[in-house]
Write a protein that holds these residues in place. Structure first.
Motif, short mmCIF file in Angstrom:
data_model
loop_
_atom_site.label_atom_id
_atom_site.label_comp_id
_atom_site.label_asym_id
_atom_site.label_seq_id
_atom_site.Cartn_x
_atom_site.Cartn_y
_atom_site.Cartn_z
N THR A 1 0.53 -1.58 -8.90
CA THR A 1 1.19 -1.82 -10.31
C THR A 1 2.32 -3.01 -10.92
N LEU A 2 2.94 -3.35 -9.57
CA LEU A 2 3.93 -3.95 -9.92
C LEU A 2 3.96 -5.74 -9.59
N ALA A 3 2.36 -6.01 -9.91
CA ALA A 3 2.78 -7.25 -9.04
C ALA A 3 2.87 -8.38 -9.82
N ARG A 4 3.08 -8.11 -11.21
CA ARG A 4 3.06 -8.83 -12.04
C ARG A 4 4.59 -9.47 -11.97
N GLY A 5 5.29 -8.69 -11.42
CA GLY A 5 6.88 -8.71 -11.22
C GLY A 5 7.92 -8.48 -10.19
N ALA A 6 6.58 -8.45 -8.70
CA ALA A 6 7.11 -8.15 -7.80
C ALA A 6 6.58 -9.18 -6.58
N ASN A 7 6.79 -9.54 -5.53
CA ASN A 7 6.55 -9.99 -3.82
C ASN A 7 6.46 -9.23 -3.12
N ILE A 8 5.67 -9.62 -2.40
CA ILE A 8 5.77 -8.99 -1.53
C ILE A 8 6.60 -10.35 -0.35
N ILE A 9 7.70 -10.04 0.36
CA ILE A 9 8.97 -10.71 1.27
C ILE A 9 7.92 -10.78 2.95
N SER A 10 7.65 -9.30 3.31
CA SER A 10 7.04 -8.52 4.59
C SER A 10 7.00 -7.13 4.46
N PRO A 11 5.73 -6.86 5.22
CA PRO A 11 5.07 -7.44 6.15
C PRO A 11 3.84 -8.39 5.89
N ASP A 12 3.26 -9.46 6.75
CA ASP A 12 1.94 -10.13 6.12
C ASP A 12 1.08 -9.69 5.99
N SER A 13 1.34 -8.31 7.25
CA SER A 13 -0.14 -7.70 7.09
C SER A 13 0.07 -6.60 5.98
N LEU A 14 0.44 -6.42 5.15
CA LEU A 14 0.71 -5.41 3.99
C LEU A 14 0.03 -6.73 2.64
N LYS A 15 0.43 -8.01 2.60
CA LYS A 15 -0.18 -9.08 1.72
C LYS A 15 -1.87 -8.58 2.03
N GLN A 16 -2.26 -8.51 3.42
CA GLN A 16 -3.66 -8.46 3.17
C GLN A 16 -4.09 -7.49 3.00
N ASP A 17 -3.22 -6.20 3.54
CA ASP A 17 -3.92 -4.84 2.56
C ASP A 17 -4.22 -4.87 1.32
N VAL A 18 -3.42 -5.84 0.58
CA VAL A 18 -3.03 -6.23 -0.90
C VAL A 18 -4.16 -6.59 -1.35
N ARG A 19 -4.89 -8.30 -0.71
CA ARG A 19 -6.22 -8.50 -0.46
C ARG A 19 -7.01 -7.96 -0.60
N ASP A 20 -7.71 -7.38 0.29
CA ASP A 20 -8.49 -6.45 0.78
C ASP A 20 -8.67 -5.00 -0.11
N LEU A 21 -7.38 -5.22 -0.92
CA LEU A 21 -7.55 -3.83 -2.15
C LEU A 21 -8.34 -4.25 -3.24
N ILE A 22 -7.49 -5.95 -3.62
CA ILE A 22 -8.10 -6.10 -4.78
C ILE A 22 -10.18 -6.92 -4.89
N ALA A 23 -9.84 -7.43 -4.00
CA ALA A 23 -11.56 -7.64 -2.78
C ALA A 23 -12.41 -6.51 -3.46
N GLU A 24 -12.19 -5.11 -2.72
CA GLU A 24 -12.60 -3.82 -3.25
C GLU A 24 -12.83 -3.44 -4.10
N ILE A 25 -11.58 -3.76 -5.47
CA ILE A 25 -11.63 -3.37 -7.29
C ILE A 25 -12.53 -3.98 -7.34
N SER A 26 -12.36 -5.44 -7.34
CA SER A 26 -13.19 -7.05 -7.86
C SER A 26 -14.96 -6.10 -8.38
N LYS A 27 -15.00 -5.78 -6.13
CA LYS A 27 -16.78 -5.02 -6.21
C LYS A 27 -17.39 -3.77 -7.50
N LYS A 28 -16.29 -3.81 -8.08
CA LYS A 28 -16.66 -1.97 -8.81
C LYS A 28 -16.84 -2.91 -10.45
N ILE A 29 -16.20 -3.69 -9.98
CA ILE A 29 -15.60 -4.07 -12.47
C ILE A 29 -17.01 -5.30 -12.67
#
Length: 313
Positions: A285-313
């Protein structure tokens, strides 16, 4: 800051504690220890009875009284703002104690500062940031502080909200803190033989006993750090655009907000979270104005979530 202002500030600092180390003064004013020693000698030359002991620090001779300190208009305003916060988030006894102290502070103000405070006071309010649940009764805060200071064993009668029952237990209090509008205190519970966290407004009765405990407990900061490690909390750092950060004043606390630091045109926020997946969902909900500094595992969780959402579109 010029040297005269710094020496005056050092004199005030010496009055704030029983003993002040030279390094504390150096750190506060960002000066060398040699400069600290020179400033202390200037105060001594002016007739201030300063006691210095190698390896201990500096103190002002007991019984010596200095003239009242003069506060600036801005400093006086901070006392007024603090009184609003104390009135809202502490018990009546603590507020009355602070109000008494504030009268003493006002007594040494010049008329122009007194008039300013009278004019500005109606324009400052502290509102409840969690309106769905009132913080309730905090009448035992001063008792808790007295028990901590005196290392007194306490007989606690407490309403357990989860179990919907009242318990009686002997406790050894070690610290108190305010979080999300509620006061909590940490204590070693002799009934459970472990540390427990209690909410002050759920206390039914709090009786200090004559017995003093001798156990060396961790400090509040040490305990909270240990607890966060035991709870497997992970540190999350987000870099957020300033324009966006102002909209997160309430939201951020639901995700384990700890602190923030201004860096150029962004705010770097630190969180302690037990659920990176929960943070990942919020981050979208913040992605347009926020960056993840750490941890890298959170970045992967976001990628996985985006991929999951993409399948439903």
């Amino acid at each position: 800051m010029n040297r005269l202002d710094r020496i005056t500030a050092i004199l005030i600092q010496l009055q704030s504690k029983r003993v002040i180390k030279a390094q504390e003064i150096a750190d506060r004013f960002q000066i060398s220890l040699r400069t600290v020693y020179r400033d202390i000698k200037s105060l001594e030359a002016a007739g201030i009875p300063i006691i210095g002991e190698a390896g201990v620090g500096y103190s002002i001779m007991d019984g010596y009284r200095l003239p009242p300190v003069q506060f600036t208009k801005e400093e006086a305003t901070t006392f007024l703002m603090a009184s609003k916060i104390i009135e809202k988030y502490t018990d009546a006894e603590n507020y009355q104690l602070y109000a008494s102290a504030l009268f003493k502070i006002k007594a040494v103000l010049r008329n122009v500062e007194k008039e300013y405070l009278e004019d500005i006071e109606p324009h400052i309010l502290v509102l409840n940031n969690n309106p769905q649940e009132e913080s309730g009764n905090n009448q035992f805060l001063q008792n808790i502080l007295n028990a901590i200071n005196g290392k007194k064993l306490v007989s606690l009668q407490y309403k357990d909200l989860n179990a919907q029952k009242t318990t009686n237990r002997p406790i050894e209090t070690i610290g108190i803190y305010l979080q999300n509008g509620f006061w909590y205190f940490i204590a070693f519970c002799r009934l459970r033989n472990d540390y427990r966290t209690f909410r002050a407004d759920r206390i039914i009765d709090f009786k200090m006993l004559d017995e003093c405990f001798q156990t060396q407990h961790p400090t509040l900061k040490e305990y909270l750090k240990i607890k966060s490690e035991q709870d497997n909390l992970q540190t999350v750092i987000l870099s957020v655009e300033k324009r966006l950060s102002k909209y997160l004043s309430t939201q951020k606390y639901y995700y384990g907000f700890v602190s923030e630091e201004e860096k150029d045109d962004r705010i770097e926020m630190t969180f302690l979270s037990a659920s990176l997946k929960g943070i990942a969902s919020w981050y979208l909900t913040l992605a347009r104005g926020a960056n993840i500094i750490s941890p890298d595992s959170l970045k992967q969780d976001v990628r996985d979530l985006i991929a999951e959402i993409s399948k439903k579109i």
